[in-house]
Design a protein around this motif. Structure first.
Motif, PDB file in Angstrom:
ATOM      1  N   UNK A 249       0.796  -1.263   0.068  1.00  0.00           N
ATOM      2  CA  UNK A 249      -0.097  -0.103   0.106  1.00  0.00           C
ATOM      3  C   UNK A 249       0.748   1.233  -0.024  1.00  0.00           C
ATOM      4  N   UNK A 250       1.945   1.205   0.746  1.00  0.00           N
ATOM      5  CA  UNK A 250       2.974   2.274   0.888  1.00  0.00           C
ATOM      6  C   UNK A 250       3.438   2.573  -0.519  1.00  0.00           C
ATOM      7  N   UNK A 251       3.797   1.733  -1.200  1.00  0.00           N
ATOM      8  CA  UNK A 251       4.478   1.590  -2.396  1.00  0.00           C
ATOM      9  C   UNK A 251       3.577   2.171  -3.513  1.00  0.00           C
ATOM     10  N   UNK A 252       2.179   1.574  -3.428  1.00  0.00           N
ATOM     11  CA  UNK A 252       1.195   2.227  -4.264  1.00  0.00           C
ATOM     12  C   UNK A 252       1.096   3.900  -4.373  1.00  0.00           C
ATOM     13  N   UNK A 253       1.224   4.130  -3.096  1.00  0.00           N
ATOM     14  CA  UNK A 253       1.028   5.914  -2.970  1.00  0.00           C
ATOM     15  C   UNK A 253       2.342   6.437  -3.490  1.00  0.00           C
ATOM     16  N   UNK A 254       3.594   5.954  -3.489  1.00  0.00           N
ATOM     17  CA  UNK A 254       4.597   6.270  -4.053  1.00  0.00           C
ATOM     18  C   UNK A 254       4.445   6.279  -5.851  1.00  0.00           C
ATOM     19  N   UNK A 255       4.310   5.103  -6.072  1.00  0.00           N
ATOM     20  CA  UNK A 255       4.081   4.780  -7.597  1.00  0.00           C
ATOM     21  C   UNK A 255       3.049   5.619  -8.333  1.00  0.00           C
ATOM     22  N   UNK A 256       1.937   5.716  -7.664  1.00  0.00           N
ATOM     23  CA  UNK A 256       0.759   6.318  -8.233  1.00  0.00           C
ATOM     24  C   UNK A 256       0.924   8.028  -8.112  1.00  0.00           C
ATOM     25  N   UNK A 257       1.599   8.282  -6.853  1.00  0.00           N
ATOM     26  CA  UNK A 257       1.773   9.520  -6.749  1.00  0.00           C
ATOM     27  C   UNK A 257       2.741  10.134  -7.865  1.00  0.00           C
ATOM     28  N   UNK A 258       3.599   9.568  -8.302  1.00  0.00           N
ATOM     29  CA  UNK A 258       4.633   9.831  -9.392  1.00  0.00           C
ATOM     30  C   UNK A 258       3.682  10.011 -10.713  1.00  0.00           C
ATOM     31  N   UNK A 259       2.737   9.042 -10.828  1.00  0.00           N
ATOM     32  CA  UNK A 259       1.560   9.097 -12.171  1.00  0.00           C
ATOM     33  C   UNK A 259       0.934  10.612 -12.205  1.00  0.00           C
ATOM     34  N   UNK A 260       0.570  10.932 -10.715  1.00  0.00           N
ATOM     35  CA  UNK A 260      -0.301  12.078 -10.701  1.00  0.00           C
ATOM     36  C   UNK A 260       0.647  13.219 -11.063  1.00  0.00           C
ATOM     37  N   UNK A 261       1.887  13.302 -10.499  1.00  0.00           N
ATOM     38  CA  UNK A 261       2.820  14.391 -10.626  1.00  0.00           C
ATOM     39  C   UNK A 261       2.968  14.596 -12.160  1.00  0.00           C
ATOM     40  N   UNK A 262       2.976  13.466 -12.816  1.00  0.00           N
ATOM     41  CA  UNK A 262       3.411  13.387 -14.356  1.00  0.00           C
ATOM     42  C   UNK A 262       2.293  14.015 -15.166  1.00  0.00           C
ATOM     43  N   UNK A 311      10.439   2.267 -10.576  1.00  0.00           N
ATOM     44  CA  UNK A 311       8.942   2.092 -11.160  1.00  0.00           C
ATOM     45  C   UNK A 311       8.319   3.721 -11.138  1.00  0.00           C
ATOM     46  N   UNK A 312       8.686   4.478 -10.167  1.00  0.00           N
ATOM     47  CA  UNK A 312       7.922   5.797 -10.000  1.00  0.00           C
ATOM     48  C   UNK A 312       8.616   6.501 -11.398  1.00  0.00           C
ATOM     49  N   UNK A 313       9.790   6.481 -11.711  1.00  0.00           N
ATOM     50  CA  UNK A 313      10.188   7.086 -13.154  1.00  0.00           C
ATOM     51  C   UNK A 313       9.269   6.558 -14.296  1.00  0.00           C
ATOM     52  N   UNK A 314       9.187   5.268 -14.264  1.00  0.00           N
ATOM     53  CA  UNK A 314       8.313   4.739 -15.474  1.00  0.00           C
ATOM     54  C   UNK A 314       6.984   5.145 -15.352  1.00  0.00           C
ATOM     55  N   UNK A 315       6.140   5.251 -14.088  1.00  0.00           N
ATOM     56  CA  UNK A 315       4.903   5.699 -13.966  1.00  0.00           C
ATOM     57  C   UNK A 315       4.844   7.395 -14.149  1.00  0.00           C
ATOM     58  N   UNK A 316       5.705   7.846 -13.869  1.00  0.00           N
ATOM     59  CA  UNK A 316       5.667   9.439 -13.912  1.00  0.00           C
ATOM     60  C   UNK A 316       5.811   9.681 -15.246  1.00  0.00           C
ATOM     61  N   UNK A 317       6.575   9.069 -16.221  1.00  0.00           N
ATOM     62  CA  UNK A 317       6.645   9.194 -17.496  1.00  0.00           C
ATOM     63  C   UNK A 317       5.213   8.815 -18.306  1.00  0.00           C
ATOM     64  N   UNK A 318       4.772   7.621 -17.893  1.00  0.00           N
ATOM     65  CA  UNK A 318       3.151   7.406 -18.203  1.00  0.00           C
ATOM     66  C   UNK A 318       2.149   8.418 -17.975  1.00  0.00           C
TER      67      UNK A 318
END
Length: 400
Positions: A249-262, A311-318
């Motif tokens: 759940x904590x990882x999800x916050x960072x991974x999807x947080x990077x997506x939201x920022x992107x 993965x945060x880099x990847x989702x940020x790009x997405x």
């Protein structure tokens, strides 16, 4: 822009989140459902699958229907089915009733992706549409991030049936507001006859449209990777690395947080640089993130934090590319909007299934197998976009 038009995207995305939560809030309740309905774990898990099947079943039918009858009737026809099926889920006496209701519950995704997003694309010019969809994307990803937690909270104070009751009530409230605020963007004078031969011709034209397919495939490749993470992440973190569920759940916050920022950055950049450059920069992030995750997984297989950062880099790009790619795909089509959205969302759903299928096929429980998938997706998506860039530059040189 009038207040009515400004509220429509917000209300649409709230309804979309409720539809997605019908799956994300539901997952923690699977053991309780198996116990209460006196069924097997296989049949209980099948109720998740049937919802996904519903979500990929109706786009190619609803697209031409929305071109003939308008966006609003199709969206709210699907909404009525969603509310009724959600209430049936809440009061299902046995597992077979639940399975059928879950299928129809999933079809709401089809009406949203076809009619709802067609209305968004028709309402706005390119830059405003990209900014609006980027904002909507950054909100919808909250569903998989917080859905399981919300479902667990409902179970803490109630039972699994209360999840469906809550969703039905929320859906009714949002849909009443949405009905009042949603404009009919497809005028009667622009509607198309519902003839099978014409429909098939339009679909054939779209599947032969290289530019449309290129933008769609890049979008869908990134989407499939994110689905793969959602499906494989819990197993990787809890079984391979023996971490408690809250770590995922904590990882999800960072991974999807990077997506939201992107997505947020893309919405701001669209007014200063070209859409093509936004996608190009986003794919560089995704490609570098995927390759870096594979390198770290190969050299430091114990370094889970490094993988999450990659993965945060990847989702940020997405996140940077999603809204722009979807708009570019739509603008590449000369076919009716509903038909175009139907093909786009069908391919997207197919790649979502592909991302899920990856878990049972390519993924073997190791960090490297998951990282290699992300690396492959990032590289292929980047190269696909480069072919479009090369073709554009060649055309410009020829024109000169």
């Amino acid at each position: 822009m009038s207040k009515k038009l400004a509220l429509f995207p917000l209300l649409l995305v709230l309804y979309e989140i409720i539809v997605y939560l019908s799956n994300d809030m539901y997952v923690p309740a699977l053991p309780s459902i198996m116990h209460d309905l006196f069924t097997t774990s296989h049949l209980t898990q099948l109720s998740v699958t049937t919802c996904f099947l519903g979500a990929v079943s109706m786009q190619l039918v609803l697209g031409p229907l929305s071109d003939r009858y308008g966006r609003k009737p199709i969206l709210f026809g699907g909404a009525i089915v969603f509310v009724i099926s959600t209430l049936i889920c809440a009061f299902a006496p046995h597992i077979m009733t639940l399975l059928v209701a879950r299928f129809f519950q999933g079809t709401a995704v089809c009406s949203i992706s076809v009619a709802g997003y067609a209305a968004i694309h028709e309402m706005y010019e390119t830059k405003q549409a990209i900014q609006t969809i980027a904002t909507m994307n950054s909100i919808t990803v909250l569903a998989p991030a917080v859905g399981p937690l919300l479902g667990s909270l409902v179970l803490l104070f109630g039972n699994w049936r209360n999840i469906f009751e809550l969703l039905a009530v929320l859906a009714i409230v949002v849909l009443i507001c949405l009905f009042r605020k949603m404009p009919e963007t497809h005028a009667h004078s622009q509607r198309h006859p519902l003839k099978l031969r014409l429909v098939l011709t339009n679909y054939a034209s779209l599947f032969c449209n290289i530019t449309f397919l290129r933008h769609t495939l890049i979008f869908c490749l990134l989407f499939s990777a994110m689905i793969a993470w959602i499906a494989a992440g819990p197993f990787l973190i809890t079984l391979t690395y023996h971490q408690p569920p809250y770590v995922f759940g904590l990882a999800q916050v960072f991974v999807f947080g990077a997506f939201i920022a992107g997505a947020h950055i893309a919405g701001r950049l669209i007014h200063t640089i070209s859409p093509h450059r936004i996608v190009h920069h986003g794919l560089i992030y995704a490609c570098v993130g995927g390759i870096l995750s594979a390198i770290l997984a190969y050299c430091f297989s114990f370094f889970l934090i490094g993988f999450v950062l990659s993965l945060m880099l990847f989702t940020h790009g997405a996140g940077r590319g999603f809204a722009v790619l979807s708009r570019q795909a739509i603008e590449a089509s000369q076919q009716p909007m509903g038909t175009t959205m139907a093909v786009f969302s069908t391919i997207m759903s197919g790649f979502g299934v592909l991302g899920s299928a990856f878990i049972s096929g390519f993924y073997n429980g190791t960090l490297l197998s998951l990282a290699a998938f992300f690396a492959g997706v990032g590289i292929i998506a980047y190269l696909l976009h480069q072919t479009d860039r090369t073709r554009t530059e060649t055309c410009h040189d020829t024109a000169k």
